[in-house]
Each structure stands twice: as structure tokens, then as C-alpha cells.
Design an enzyme around this catalytic site. Structure first.
Site, mmCIF file in Angstrom:
data_model
loop_
_atom_site.group_PDB
_atom_site.id
_atom_site.type_symbol
_atom_site.label_atom_id
_atom_site.label_comp_id
_atom_site.label_asym_id
_atom_site.label_seq_id
_atom_site.Cartn_x
_atom_site.Cartn_y
_atom_site.Cartn_z
ATOM 1 N N SER A 164 -7.263 -66.148 34.199
ATOM 2 C CA SER A 164 -7.469 -64.718 34.399
ATOM 3 C C SER A 164 -8.969 -64.469 34.416
ATOM 4 O O SER A 164 -9.749 -65.267 33.884
ATOM 5 C CB SER A 164 -6.821 -63.924 33.253
ATOM 6 O OG SER A 164 -7.239 -62.570 33.275
ATOM 7 N N TYR A 176 -4.890 -62.628 24.103
ATOM 8 C CA TYR A 176 -4.813 -62.894 25.536
ATOM 9 C C TYR A 176 -6.116 -63.488 26.078
ATOM 10 O O TYR A 176 -6.108 -64.555 26.705
ATOM 11 C CB TYR A 176 -4.460 -61.619 26.297
ATOM 12 C CG TYR A 176 -4.297 -61.850 27.782
ATOM 13 C CD1 TYR A 176 -3.139 -62.438 28.289
ATOM 14 C CD2 TYR A 176 -5.307 -61.523 28.680
ATOM 15 C CE1 TYR A 176 -2.986 -62.685 29.644
ATOM 16 C CE2 TYR A 176 -5.165 -61.753 30.038
ATOM 17 C CZ TYR A 176 -4.008 -62.340 30.512
ATOM 18 O OH TYR A 176 -3.873 -62.593 31.853
#
Length: 317
Positions: A164, A176
Site C-alpha cells: 500500500s 495497518y
């Protein structure tokens, strides 16, 4: 001088375009293993590669997801249930793959399975919240990769890891961003190690795309759950207004391209089919024009950009 520079830049991009247009042969004989195919990127990629003629080995977390995927495809796509957080599930899936690929090996491994929540200020979370995220997004991906590497090496194939832009710049608390930083580090070291054996390792670094797991409703529900478990001291420090403003911010995460998941799966497909894939793909205009440039900026500038317009805790100095 400027003309020479423009010519050199033009030749570079022309050469890159030519190299990236070259496609590997005999796609119909190649097996690709994809994790996280119940929905989102994994589900679309499985169907996309099936149409290209690949032999697709798709993993789902639920039997319902596996059945829906099988109903949309042919017998060139097979499914297996996989929980990437369980060693015994990974071992069983590995044996299942070995039975199907035989001596041909595994051309592609796409580590797509992941979760995005809980996502909240770090102080609102528990250790278990971080462990849950790391188990799926990082440690599970590592164990799947290590289990299947001998098969990928046999085919001199590809490992495609879904990271990401948050693996380059950490914009919020929780596990995350931490897990995606770990994916970047693991992929970099793996790419260098496997280059000796003709195996290519590719990273996909999407910007924001809206799936079943990344909608503002999911983010806001996760934020509210984390707030509910926070201590009275934390609630006094931050205040209810902070929570409301944070939720308003997440509702803005709806750029026009965010529903076009094919921008991501097209990059994955290119990584698996091109003779000369890129090391990194960054689908999404927010990734290209905002997050990636931000990752190269001085820290104090990034901090200023993040503070500007961001919700402030009630007891902030």
C-alpha cells in the site's frame, strides 16, 4: 542541451514501453495462486486471469465466497479454503497446490489477503488489535510465501505482494501502516535473494480504493468500536467531538476512481504476464500525485500537511 535531454528521456520511455509490452508465452500452461479471493481485488483478479487463460488456484476464507467464484468461471479455476493466520491451513493448501501443479511448478503467487481495521489512534487500541493485523497482513503473507517458494522457484515465476502507499508514509495509527511497512521490507529482501534463481518479486502499492473492507462505513464502525473500548482517561483527552470530526474526514475518501478496482488488478496482471514487469506499481492518482511524492518530502513538511485540517483532541496543547 535541453533538446538532448528531452530526446534521452523520450528514448528511455520508448524503450520502457517496448519492454513492458513483451508478454510471456504459454499462459494456458501456467498456474497462479491467489490469496483472499472472496471479494475485492483477489476476486476480480481471479476472474481476470481466468479470462486470460491461466490456470487459477484461488483461495477463499469462506465456502460461500469459493462457491460464488466457481459459479462465475470454468474448471480452469479451482478454489481452496485458506486462513493465512493458521499454519495447518497453509500447510494443507500447499499440499493441494503441489498436487495440481506437479513438475511444472507455480508460475505466480499473489499475496492479496489482508484486512484494514481496526484503524484508530494508537492509544485507543490494545496489543491484540495490532497482533490481529500483523497476523493477516504480514506474518500470514510471509508464511504462505515461504511455503510455496520451492514451487515458484521451480517455475522461475513471480511473487506479487500487495502492499500500500501506507507502506511508504504512515498517516494514521493502528497496525495497518506498520504491516505494510513490513511487506515492503520483506519484498525488497526477497527480491534480491530470488533474483539469483530467475524469480521476480513485485510490489503493488495502491492508493485508496473502495472495497467491502475499505468503505467509509467500515472505517467509521471500526473507529467507533475502538473508541468504545478506550479508557475513561483517553475519552477525556480526546473528546466526542474528535471522534465526530474524524468520521467526517473518512467520509471524504471517495475519489472518482476509487471504485475502479481494475486499475489495481491490471497492474497485478501485468506483473504476471510481462516479460519485464516493474518492481513497483502504484495504481490510483492519489498514490502517484500525493502519497508517493509525500514519502520523499522532509518529515516536517509531511507533519505540517497532516496537521493541517486534521481533527484535534479536546485536551491538545
Amino acid at each position: 542541451m535541453w533538446l538532448c535531454l528531452a530526446v534521452l528521456v523520450g528514448l528511455y520511455y520508448l524503450l520502457r514501453w517496448y519492454r513492458e509490452k513483451q508478454v510471456v508465452s504459454h499462459l494456458q500452461d501456467k498456474f497462479v495462486f491467489i490469496t483472499g479471493c472472496d471479494s475485492g481485488f483477489g476476486n476480480l483478479l481471479a476472474r481476470q486471469l481466468h479470462l486470460r487463460g491461466f490456470r487459477v488456484l484461488a483461495t477463499c476464507l469462506t465456502e460461500q465466497g469459493a462457491e460464488q467464484l466457481r459459479n462465475q468461471t470454468s474448471d480452469r479455476l479451482e478454489t481452496v479454503i485458506l486462513d493465512v493466520t493458521k499454519t495447518e491451513s497453509i500447510a494443507a493448501a500447499t499440499e493441494w497446490v503441489k498436487e495440481r501443479v506437479g513438475d511444472r511448478g507455480l508460475w505466480g503467487l499473489v499475496n492479496n489477503a489482508g484486512i484494514c481495521t481496526p484503524m484508530a489512534p494508537n492509544e485507543w487500541l490494545t496489543k491484540q488489535d495490532f497482533v490481529k493485523m500483523l497476523d493477516v497482513n504480514l506474518l500470514g503473507m510471509i508464511e504462505v510465501t515461504l511455503s510455496l517458494l520451492p514451487l515458484v522457484r521451480k517455475a522461475r515465476g513471480r511473487v506479487v505482494n500487495v502492499s500500500s502507499v501506507m507502506g511508504r508514509v504512515s498517516l494514521f495509527g493502528g497496525g495497518y501502516c506498520m504491516s505494510k511497512y513490513g511487506v515492503e521490507a520483506f519484498s525488497d529482501s526477497l527480491r534480491r535473494e530470488l533474483s539469483y534463481f530467475g524469480v521476480k518479486v513485485v510490489m503493488i502499492e495502491p492508493g485508496y480504493f473502495m472495497t467491502n473492507m475499505t468503505s467509509p462505513e467500515v472505517f467509521n464502525g471500526s473507529l467507533q468500536a475502538s473508541w468504545d473500548q478506550a479508557s475513561p482517561e483517553i475519552k477525556e483527552l480526546y473528546g466526542e467531538k474528535f471522534v465526530a470530526n474524524f468520521m467526517k474526514t473518512s467520509n471524504l475518501l471517495k475519489p472518482s476512481w476509487s471504485g475502479n478496482l481494475s486499475l489495481v488488478t491490471d497492474c497485478m496482471e501485468h506483473a504476471l504476464t510481462a516479460c519485464h514487469p516493474r518492481t513497483r506499481y502504484s495504481p490510483g492518482w492519489d498514490a502517484k500525485l500525493f502519497y508517493l511524492p509525500m514519502s520523499y518530502m522532509p518529515t516536517f513538511l509531511v507533519d505540517l500537511m497532516m496537521y493541517w485540517g486534521a481533527p484535534r483532541p479536546a485536551k491538545a496543547l
